[in-house]
Design an enzyme around this catalytic site. Structure first.
Site, PDB file in Angstrom:
ATOM      1  N   SER A  95       0.799  -1.174  -4.315  1.00 46.40           N
ATOM      2  CA  SER A  95       0.170  -1.361  -5.624  1.00 46.40           C
ATOM      3  C   SER A  95      -0.274  -0.009  -6.148  1.00 46.40           C
ATOM      4  O   SER A  95      -0.499   0.932  -5.362  1.00 46.40           O
ATOM      5  CB  SER A  95      -1.040  -2.293  -5.513  1.00 46.40           C
ATOM      6  OG  SER A  95      -1.748  -2.361  -6.724  1.00 46.40           O
ATOM      7  N   TYR A 104      -8.933  -4.593  -1.608  1.00 44.06           N
ATOM      8  CA  TYR A 104      -7.534  -4.646  -2.046  1.00 44.06           C
ATOM      9  C   TYR A 104      -6.967  -3.242  -2.215  1.00 44.06           C
ATOM     10  O   TYR A 104      -5.876  -2.929  -1.711  1.00 44.06           O
ATOM     11  CB  TYR A 104      -7.444  -5.410  -3.360  1.00 44.06           C
ATOM     12  CG  TYR A 104      -6.032  -5.552  -3.877  1.00 44.06           C
ATOM     13  CD1 TYR A 104      -5.163  -6.500  -3.343  1.00 44.06           C
ATOM     14  CD2 TYR A 104      -5.560  -4.733  -4.901  1.00 44.06           C
ATOM     15  CE1 TYR A 104      -3.863  -6.632  -3.804  1.00 44.06           C
ATOM     16  CE2 TYR A 104      -4.268  -4.852  -5.375  1.00 44.06           C
ATOM     17  CZ  TYR A 104      -3.423  -5.802  -4.825  1.00 44.06           C
ATOM     18  OH  TYR A 104      -2.128  -5.915  -5.292  1.00 44.06           O
TER      19      TYR A 104
END
Length: 260
Positions: free
Chosen positions: A145, A158
């Protein structure tokens, strides 16, 4: 990739295993790989959703239920798929984790995010890399990501887990690259869909704004002023598999969320 001569299709006829294939990005990538002529092995936690995706693919498929964060289940998956020559491994399974400041994140929440997002990648690579190394060919694409490459407040577990995937992948590329196995990461920016909608709702609740305002504030960080789509991420995966010599790379697809 064992053959890169003229006219060679680097995807058709190969077996591609996609984790988290029951929805979202996993579904989009599985459908695209199937459309390109790969035999797709769809892996996830729910048999029903995996079956629904498999039914959308006009080609050979196989489904397998597995929690990729579990060493026992990944080992069992390896035994179940012993007859498959998996030469494309797409580690996509992941969870978003809590939306909260670091001091409000519990240790159990932190550990859950790392178990799924990082340990799952490690376990799947550990299970399915040896046959690729023995054959002298294979592709591993780990879905990371852009989170962590620029500030993403209230998403520390995350962001940290996805940056860990990048570190794992670049180092692993040097371990197995000499054997002919390509390891890369694909780092999407925010992808439009149910997950981001949930995140915007949580952020709106936390910041006492509307969901629309939370979304506008988020996408304003991107050069294109929008999120990317699942189909764009799937197309990027295909492009990566078509690039001989791509190894140890981290490809950003973020609509300009990250520019470097």
């Amino acid at each position: 990739m064992s053959d890169t001569g003229p006219g060679h299709d680097p995807i058709r006829g190969r077996t591609a295993l996609v984790t988290g294939a029951g929805n979202g990005l996993g579904r989009a990538m599985a459908l695209t790989l199937g459309a390109r002529g790969a035999r797709v092995v769809l892996v996830g936690r729910r048999a029903q959703t995996l079956g629904e995706v498999a039914a959308e693919i006009d080609g050979p498929t196989r489904t397998a239920v597995c929690d990729t964060s579990s060493p026992e289940q990944v080992a069992a998956l390896g035994e179940e798929l012993a007859g498959e020559e998996v030469s494309i491994l797409v580690n996509n399974a992941g969870i978003a984790g809590p939306v909260a400041s670091l001091i409000d994140v519990t240790p159990s929440e932190w550990d859950e995010v790392f178990a799924v997002n990082v340990r799952g990648v490690y376990l799947m690579c550990r299970q399915f890399l040896p046959p690729m190394v023995a054959r002298g060919a294979g592709d591993v694409v780990n879905i990371a990501s852009v989170s962590g490459k620029r500030p993403l407040p209230n998403r520390t577990p995350y962001a940290a887990s996805k940056m860990a995937v990048i570190g794992l992948s670049t180092t692993l590329a040097y371990e197995v690259g000499p054997a002919g196995v390509m390891v890369n990461t694909l780092s999407p920016g925010p992808v439009s869909g149910p997950r981001m909608t949930r995140n915007f709702a949580l952020e709106a609740e936390r910041s006492h704004t509307s969901v629309q305002e939370a979304e506008r504030a988020f996408v304003s960080r991107a050069a294109l002023g929008r999120m990317v789509t699942e189909s764009e991420v799937a197309a990027a995966l295909v492009a990566m598999l078509q690039m001989p010599g791509l190894c140890g790379a981290d490809i950003d697809l973020s609509a300009g969320m990250v520019a470097r």
